[in-house]
Design a protein around this motif. Structure first.
Motif, short mmCIF file in Angstrom:
data_model
loop_
_atom_site.label_atom_id
_atom_site.label_comp_id
_atom_site.label_asym_id
_atom_site.label_seq_id
_atom_site.Cartn_x
_atom_site.Cartn_y
_atom_site.Cartn_z
N VAL A 217 0.85 -1.18 0.00
CA VAL A 217 0.00 0.00 0.00
C VAL A 217 0.89 1.23 0.00
CG1 VAL A 217 -1.89 1.22 1.15
CG2 VAL A 217 -1.68 -1.27 1.39
N THR A 218 0.54 2.22 -0.82
CA THR A 218 1.27 3.49 -0.80
C THR A 218 0.52 4.47 0.10
OG1 THR A 218 2.07 3.14 -3.06
CG2 THR A 218 2.16 5.39 -2.19
N LEU A 219 1.12 4.78 1.25
CA LEU A 219 0.51 5.70 2.20
C LEU A 219 0.99 7.12 1.90
CD1 LEU A 219 0.90 3.52 5.40
CD2 LEU A 219 -1.18 3.92 4.09
N VAL A 220 0.06 8.00 1.59
CA VAL A 220 0.37 9.35 1.14
C VAL A 220 -0.03 10.35 2.22
CG1 VAL A 220 0.02 11.08 -0.66
CG2 VAL A 220 -0.09 8.63 -1.24
N PRO A 221 0.94 10.94 2.94
CA PRO A 221 0.59 11.94 3.96
C PRO A 221 0.13 13.25 3.32
CG PRO A 221 2.97 11.73 3.80
CD PRO A 221 2.39 10.68 2.90
N VAL A 222 -1.01 13.74 3.74
CA VAL A 222 -1.56 15.00 3.22
C VAL A 222 -1.91 15.88 4.42
CG1 VAL A 222 -3.38 16.10 1.87
CG2 VAL A 222 -2.49 13.85 1.18
N GLN A 223 -1.28 17.03 4.53
CA GLN A 223 -1.56 17.94 5.63
C GLN A 223 -2.69 18.89 5.27
OE1 GLN A 223 1.88 19.93 7.15
NE2 GLN A 223 2.94 18.05 7.73
N GLY A 224 -3.38 19.36 6.29
CA GLY A 224 -4.43 20.35 6.07
C GLY A 224 -5.83 19.84 6.22
N GLY A 225 -6.00 18.53 6.46
CA GLY A 225 -7.33 18.01 6.72
C GLY A 225 -8.10 17.60 5.48
N GLY A 226 -9.44 17.65 5.61
CA GLY A 226 -10.32 17.09 4.60
C GLY A 226 -10.25 17.76 3.24
N GLY A 227 -10.14 19.09 3.20
CA GLY A 227 -10.11 19.80 1.92
C GLY A 227 -8.99 19.34 1.01
N PRO A 228 -7.73 19.39 1.46
CA PRO A 228 -6.62 18.92 0.63
C PRO A 228 -6.73 17.44 0.27
CG PRO A 228 -5.81 20.33 2.38
CD PRO A 228 -7.25 20.08 2.68
#
Length: 395
Positions: A217-228
């Motif tokens: 699985v490729t886990l992609v960290p995205v900051q900023g919550g639901g919108g991003p």
């Protein structure tokens, strides 16, 4: 994290979490220390996005008594702005319970998954979030104490695109194991390594799907919550994500996504009654500011009572916070999440033991020394005394 499923032993490793009331997983010790260093070196919490203003503290909540004002501001950090997961804290803030207890409380959303480093570094007094960060900090020699329980359901949800759902051959009747195996090869957005959504995907992939979450699985960290995160879905950068309602509901409604696991509405059996969201602080702060922590606990306990006894007023507060969310999506989220909250702020020995058990497992499956986690005792990481005293003071 390496695959935690051993030949013939996968179900055995899940036995310890069937009793309910613990937190799922943990990052490696080195990864946590790096996160703390990154957090502490970032901008002060005071520069982060803040929650909407609380109700006027000059107007006491009906049926309460206004306490004597306590000196100093109490800063609380959490990972994202508005979520059903934060509801007890948000209710205490918006209904004026903190102010009514004499606290000058400032809640701030940081926009990243792991925020324990801000409290470790002294940029804030309180964390509202999973106990994972505080427990890892304690093992790293920078003790944080969990003193209040709030959410007893692992209510982060896993959704994937409709295309990925169909390509995996899934149906509404697919088993949890089949659903978990569908994560193979997908790009899944999370709020960052070590945060609750990241840990849930790792758990589901390894324990239910027989996958290696590091390679399959490729886990992609995205900051900023639901919108991003939703923007990443819309732009085709990820195939799914793990986050709480209403973002998961928006994914299914606005982008044709499908639930793999709706943890608020139909949780995985092994994760029923998990202690997921707590309040934690530095032990020296608790010792030197006991009146502040007591007042904080009283406000949270009043919020839990309010959520259970005044559902329409609870709905109204949350509806005002979920600005811009479609009313139908809000209603779905309200019905799914209104039962995820505990009735008592007092953390229990059982909840600690399950958290400790998983900490030990998390080290062992990565071939790391688990002796520190094995030696951890309740009083090293949890404190039930202040919450117990506060409950006795709340009528």
């Amino acid at each position: 994290m390496e695959n935690t499923t051993t030949p013939g032993g996968g179900s055995t490793r899940r036995d310890f979490i069937r009793l309910g009331g613990a937190v799922l997983g943990a990052t490696s010790l080195g990864g946590f220390l790096a996160a703390c260093a990154s957090d502490s070196g970032s901008s002060s919490a005071s520069g982060s996005a803040t929650a909407p203003a609380a109700t006027d503290p000059a107007t006491p909540v009906e049926g309460s008594e206004t306490a004597v004002a306590l000196d100093g501001q109490v800063r609380t950090v959490r990972s994202s702005e508005v979520s059903w997961l934060w509801a007890p804290f948000l209710v205490a803030e918006q209904a004026g319970f903190f102010a009514d207890e004499g606290l000058d409380q400032a809640g701030e959303a940081i926009g990243q998954g792991e925020v324990a480093g801000l409290v470790v570094g002294g940029d804030a007094e309180m964390i509202v979030g999973s106990p994972v960060g505080p427990m890892k900090a304690t093992l790293a020699g920078q003790t944080l104490t969990t003193f209040a329980a709030m959410v007893t359901t692992y209510a982060s949800n896993i959704v994937i695109t409709g295309e990925a759902f169909e390509a995996a051959g899934l149906t509404d009747d697919s088993s949890n194991e089949e659903r978990a195996a569908a994560l193979n090869g997908l790009r899944m957005a999370t709020t960052g390594p070590g945060a609750g959504p990241d840990l849930l995907i790792r758990y589901v992939a390894s324990e239910l799907g027989g996958l290696d979450p590091e390679n399959d699985v490729t886990l992609v960290p995205v900051q900023g919550g639901g919108g991003p995160i939703l923007a990443a879905v819309e732009n085709g950068q990820v195939d799914g994500f793990c986050l709480s309602s209403p973002t998961s509901d928006q994914g299914t409604t606005d982008f044709g996504m499908r639930y793999l696991f709706n943890m608020a509405e139909d949780p995985i059996e092994e994760l029923v009654n998990y202690l997921y969201i707590v309040a934690s602080c530095r032990p020296e702060y608790l010792e030197s500011n006991r009146d502040h922590v007591l007042a904080y606990c009283r406000a949270l306990q009043r919020a839990l009572i309010f959520i259970q006894e005044e559902p329409e007023e609870f709905r109204s507060i949350m509806e005002g916070l979920f600005e811009g969310v479609d009313p139908e999506i809000f209603e779905v989220g309200f019905e799914a999440n209104k039962g995820i909250y505990g009735s008592s702020i007092v953390p229990t020995q059982e909840q600690f033991e399950q958290a400790k058990e998983f900490l030990v497992l998390s080290f062992e499956v990565q071939n790391q020394d688990s002796s520190g986690a094995q030696a951890l005792e309740f009083d090293d990481a949890f404190n039930a005394e202040v919450a117990t005293e506060a409950m006795a003071q709340v009528s």
